[in-house]
Design an enzyme around this catalytic site. Sequence first.
Site, mmCIF file in Angstrom:
data_model
loop_
_atom_site.group_PDB
_atom_site.id
_atom_site.type_symbol
_atom_site.label_atom_id
_atom_site.label_comp_id
_atom_site.label_asym_id
_atom_site.label_seq_id
_atom_site.Cartn_x
_atom_site.Cartn_y
_atom_site.Cartn_z
ATOM 1 N N VAL A 158 -20.238 0.463 -5.583
ATOM 2 C CA VAL A 158 -20.308 -0.970 -5.268
ATOM 3 C C VAL A 158 -21.757 -1.380 -5.012
ATOM 4 C CG1 VAL A 158 -19.658 -2.741 -3.593
ATOM 5 C CG2 VAL A 158 -17.949 -1.097 -4.395
ATOM 6 N N ALA A 159 -22.467 -0.584 -4.210
ATOM 7 C CA ALA A 159 -23.857 -0.919 -3.872
ATOM 8 C C ALA A 159 -24.715 -0.979 -5.124
ATOM 9 C CB ALA A 159 -24.407 0.115 -2.887
ATOM 10 N N GLY B 201 -23.510 3.870 -3.380
ATOM 11 C CA GLY B 201 -22.490 4.343 -4.320
ATOM 12 C C GLY B 201 -22.209 3.274 -5.369
ATOM 13 N N LYS C 250 0.868 -1.181 0.000
ATOM 14 C CA LYS C 250 0.000 0.000 0.000
ATOM 15 C C LYS C 250 0.903 1.229 0.000
ATOM 16 C CE LYS C 250 -4.479 0.990 0.425
ATOM 17 N NZ LYS C 250 -5.625 0.291 -0.155
HETATM 18 P P1 NAD Z 1 -18.639 5.281 -3.295
HETATM 19 O O1 NAD Z 1 -18.030 6.541 -2.806
HETATM 20 O O2 NAD Z 1 -19.059 5.179 -4.728
HETATM 21 O O3 NAD Z 1 -19.944 4.922 -2.426
HETATM 22 C C1 NAD Z 1 -20.034 5.087 -1.068
HETATM 23 C C2 NAD Z 1 -21.399 5.700 -0.775
HETATM 24 O O4 NAD Z 1 -21.608 5.675 0.634
HETATM 25 C C3 NAD Z 1 -21.512 7.144 -1.243
HETATM 26 O O5 NAD Z 1 -22.651 7.308 -2.068
HETATM 27 C C4 NAD Z 1 -21.656 7.916 0.080
HETATM 28 O O6 NAD Z 1 -22.491 9.045 -0.036
HETATM 29 C C5 NAD Z 1 -22.276 6.876 0.964
HETATM 30 N N1 NAD Z 1 -22.108 7.146 2.390
HETATM 31 C C6 NAD Z 1 -21.034 7.679 3.040
HETATM 32 N N2 NAD Z 1 -21.294 7.776 4.361
HETATM 33 C C7 NAD Z 1 -22.528 7.263 4.550
HETATM 34 C C8 NAD Z 1 -23.331 7.067 5.709
HETATM 35 N N3 NAD Z 1 -22.917 7.426 6.919
HETATM 36 N N4 NAD Z 1 -24.556 6.507 5.545
HETATM 37 C C9 NAD Z 1 -24.998 6.170 4.315
HETATM 38 N N5 NAD Z 1 -24.264 6.324 3.191
HETATM 39 C C10 NAD Z 1 -23.049 6.863 3.306
HETATM 40 O O7 NAD Z 1 -17.615 4.129 -2.918
HETATM 41 P P2 NAD Z 1 -17.600 2.635 -3.402
HETATM 42 O O8 NAD Z 1 -16.517 2.468 -4.408
HETATM 43 O O9 NAD Z 1 -18.973 2.176 -3.687
HETATM 44 O O10 NAD Z 1 -17.067 1.916 -2.078
HETATM 45 C C11 NAD Z 1 -17.941 1.610 -0.997
HETATM 46 C C12 NAD Z 1 -17.187 0.826 0.055
HETATM 47 O O11 NAD Z 1 -16.659 -0.374 -0.534
HETATM 48 C C13 NAD Z 1 -15.978 1.544 0.657
HETATM 49 O O12 NAD Z 1 -15.855 1.145 2.005
HETATM 50 C C14 NAD Z 1 -14.803 0.985 -0.140
HETATM 51 O O13 NAD Z 1 -13.601 1.063 0.589
HETATM 52 C C15 NAD Z 1 -15.248 -0.435 -0.328
HETATM 53 N N6 NAD Z 1 -14.627 -1.125 -1.463
HETATM 54 C C16 NAD Z 1 -14.779 -0.641 -2.726
HETATM 55 C C17 NAD Z 1 -14.197 -1.335 -3.791
HETATM 56 C C18 NAD Z 1 -14.369 -0.852 -5.211
HETATM 57 O O14 NAD Z 1 -14.069 -1.628 -6.130
HETATM 58 N N7 NAD Z 1 -14.861 0.355 -5.448
HETATM 59 C C19 NAD Z 1 -13.476 -2.510 -3.579
HETATM 60 C C20 NAD Z 1 -13.359 -2.991 -2.260
HETATM 61 C C21 NAD Z 1 -13.948 -2.280 -1.222
#
Ligand code: NAD
Length: 357
Positions: free
Chosen positions: A184-185, A182, A80
């Site tokens: 991933v969801a 976001g 990292k």
């Molecule tokens: P993203 O920024 O697209 O989505 C995260 C969402 O969470 C955003 O829409 C944000 O507004 C929302 N959010 C933040 N705080 C919040 C709260 N208190 N209550 C409700 N919603 C809230 O990020 P992402 O890429 O979708 O990643 C989401 C998670 O998955 C992170 O923890 C990230 O580290 C993890 N992750 C992502 C990947 C990837 O491929 N993108 C891979 C492994 C892990």
Amino acid sequence: MELFEHLGRHGYEQLVMCSDPSVGLKAIIVIHDTTLGPACGGLRIWPYATEEEALADVLRLSRAMTYKSAAADVPLGGGKAVVIADSRTQKTEAMLRAYGRFVDTLGGRYITTTDVGSTGRDLEYIRQETRHVVGLATSLGGSGDTSIMTGLGVYMGMKACAKEVWGSDSLRGKRVAMQGFGKVAQNTAHHLMKEDAQLVVTDVYDSALDKARELGLKVVAPEKIYDEQCDIFAPCALGGVISSDTIPRLHCRIVAGGANNQLLTEADGQELHRRGILYAPDYIINAGGIINVSTEIGATYSAERAREKTERIYEIIGKVIEISKREEIPTALAADRLAETRLASVRSIKGIYRSCR
Ligand code: NAD
């Protein structure tokens, strides 16, 4: 911190401090373990309050990458990098290029990619100084947006948990509460909706909620999500959300989502176990991203190959559940056992004698 003692005790191989005051670069690269292959992990650009805080973060994150790749059976080690800066106001092309030159000095022992504060666009500058970069845009021959495979992996992990809890991996009619809507969801939701699962979601951004409403999903306020009656609670936003404050509020049989570091403490994993809530360990279920970039290394990226490998998260979650039941330990600890067994087996093949605990 007695640094060498700490590095030795937890199996860290290399710690690199990178300084270039002319461009404001203060970076730390940590290579935790290269047993399985070159260390790979994202670049986090964050305005840490102190250098100690930055060091602690990069040490913790690099070690987590070793475990994530080992458990996912990806031929990569853990590494990292952090840059101490505010990505919104201090990040420049010159800084990113200087960082790229430091990555290049490691000769491929560390491969960089994106994390919080760094984007695919930033990788394009870094790529001009080093070829040890993955996660580039598909137009540049890279694997593109990692969240597509991460979303698929989370869905497969949910199905594996469903199989254990309800005896069938069908998610039809199951109610899934998603915290965060976001990247991933949304990708996970895509698969869930195809299978006729019911979704209730929350987010702190209106744009994300508008997207959910467009898809016809039920939306609730952020604080209410823990209290939703559901089958699966899916943390897809922040870390540390499963805690002694939130566990008593959960009405689910499974916790499975994409967020990193979901458990606030190890005890929270034990508490879920004690209550009979099946927890899909975060670094196992969200490994689709690292699987995706790993298929970029040494071969032309193929989405088909990445998808096939990501779908194996179903079996890996199954193995974790098996270890958890056999050894009567929480799934979070079972995941660590799985990763450590993989590392020990490859070390013994290679004649490497050390421990990474
Ligand atoms: P993203 O920024 O697209 O989505 C995260 C969402 O969470 C955003 O829409 C944000 O507004 C929302 N959010 C933040 N705080 C919040 C709260 N208190 N209550 C409700 N919603 C809230 O990020 P992402 O890429 O979708 O990643 C989401 C998670 O998955 C992170 O923890 C990230 O580290 C993890 N992750 C992502 C990947 C990837 O491929 N993108 C891979 C492994 C892990």
